[in-house]
Write an enzyme that holds these catalytic residues in place. Structure first.
Site, PDB file in Angstrom:
ATOM      1  N   GLU A  25       0.829  -1.211   0.000  1.00  0.00           N
ATOM      2  CA  GLU A  25       0.000   0.000   0.000  1.00  0.00           C
ATOM      3  C   GLU A  25       0.858   1.253   0.000  1.00  0.00           C
ATOM      4  OE1 GLU A  25      -3.010   0.292  -0.736  1.00  0.00           O
ATOM      5  OE2 GLU A  25      -3.354  -1.854  -0.726  1.00  0.00           O
ATOM      6  N   GLY A  94      -7.745  11.418  -1.285  1.00  0.00           N
ATOM      7  CA  GLY A  94      -8.117  12.408  -2.277  1.00  0.00           C
ATOM      8  C   GLY A  94      -8.136  11.898  -3.699  1.00  0.00           C
ATOM      9  N   LYS A  95      -7.798  10.656  -3.915  1.00  0.00           N
ATOM     10  CA  LYS A  95      -7.683  10.125  -5.271  1.00  0.00           C
ATOM     11  C   LYS A  95      -9.028   9.921  -5.946  1.00  0.00           C
ATOM     12  CE  LYS A  95      -3.423   7.779  -4.130  1.00  0.00           C
ATOM     13  NZ  LYS A  95      -2.752   6.505  -4.028  1.00  0.00           N
ATOM     14  N   TYR A 101      -5.810   9.901 -11.317  1.00  0.00           N
ATOM     15  CA  TYR A 101      -5.471   8.708 -10.539  1.00  0.00           C
ATOM     16  C   TYR A 101      -6.262   7.487 -10.995  1.00  0.00           C
ATOM     17  CZ  TYR A 101      -2.628  10.915  -6.921  1.00  0.00           C
ATOM     18  OH  TYR A 101      -1.636  11.538  -6.235  1.00  0.00           O
ATOM     19  N   HIS A 108      -7.771   1.543  -3.411  1.00  0.00           N
ATOM     20  CA  HIS A 108      -8.760   2.589  -3.629  1.00  0.00           C
ATOM     21  C   HIS A 108      -9.575   2.909  -2.386  1.00  0.00           C
ATOM     22  CE1 HIS A 108      -7.595   2.658  -7.750  1.00  0.00           C
ATOM     23  NE2 HIS A 108      -7.720   1.354  -7.778  1.00  0.00           N
ATOM     24  N   GLY A 111      -6.269   1.030   1.609  1.00  0.00           N
ATOM     25  CA  GLY A 111      -4.849   0.831   1.731  1.00  0.00           C
ATOM     26  C   GLY A 111      -4.086   1.312   2.925  1.00  0.00           C
ATOM     27  N   VAL A 112      -3.622   2.551   2.891  1.00  0.00           N
ATOM     28  CA  VAL A 112      -2.700   3.001   3.919  1.00  0.00           C
ATOM     29  C   VAL A 112      -3.394   3.106   5.275  1.00  0.00           C
ATOM     30  CG1 VAL A 112      -2.853   5.511   3.624  1.00  0.00           C
ATOM     31  CG2 VAL A 112      -0.661   4.463   4.221  1.00  0.00           C
TER      32      VAL A 112
END
Length: 177
Positions: A25, A94-95, A101, A108, A111-112
């Protein structure tokens, strides 16, 4: 909270290889930032370090990029720093509203934040508004506010990007026996 859901069922959010996916990620976010910068730019790179924490015997990862950094300002919709939201809430990145992106590699929105949730220690430094900013977390919960603090000098000289460093939580069953 979202991170509590992830901690209950990490495999649901990170798949059957949660240790690998946690690292992936961070790398995917760095890769997505590369897609947003000029291809071949000398200012872009990704740094990945893997070490075993001598105290916990758990993997510690460091991932750094030289991208645009994570926004740090107050997000009025969630009533907290955007960085805190991105790292503690599902689908807060923000993607989603940024068509550039569309080919992003991450999960999506999971992840992080999922990597943060399954980490006993998670630190992030990001360069925004011409300054380095820092925040720490444990088990997905903030342990500090967003403050001004430079990362290790190896990264601080870049004047751009994001650095994350995290140690996985040994109390979760993340590593197959």
């Amino acid at each position: 909270k979202d991170v509590n859901k992830i901690r209950v069922r990490p495999v649901m959010y990170l798949g059957d290889a949660p240790v690998f996916k946690s690292l992936q990620e961070g790398v995917d976010n760095a890769s997505d930032e590369f897609g947003m910068t000029k291809q071949g730019s000398k200012s872009w790179n990704v740094f990945v370090r893997y070490e075993i924490d001598p105290k916990t015997k758990m993997p510690t990862f460091t991932v750094a990029d030289r991208g645009r950094g994570i926004p740090i300002g107050l997000n009025k919709e969630i009533n907290m720093s955007t960085m805190t939201g991105v790292l503690t809430m599902l689908q807060a990145g923000g993607k989603f509203g940024d068509k550039s992106y569309a080919a992003g590699k991450g999960t999506h929105g999971c992840g992080v934040a999922a990597s943060n949730a399954v980490s006993s220690s998670f630190e992030v430094w990001t360069y925004r508004e011409r300054k380095w900013h820092y925040q720490s977390f444990s088990k997905g919960q903030p342990t500090s506010k967003v403050i001004r603090k430079e990362p290790h000098s190896q990264f601080a000289k870049n004047k751009c990007g994001t650095v994350i460093k995290f140690t996985l939580d040994k109390t979760l069953e993340l590593i197959a026996n």
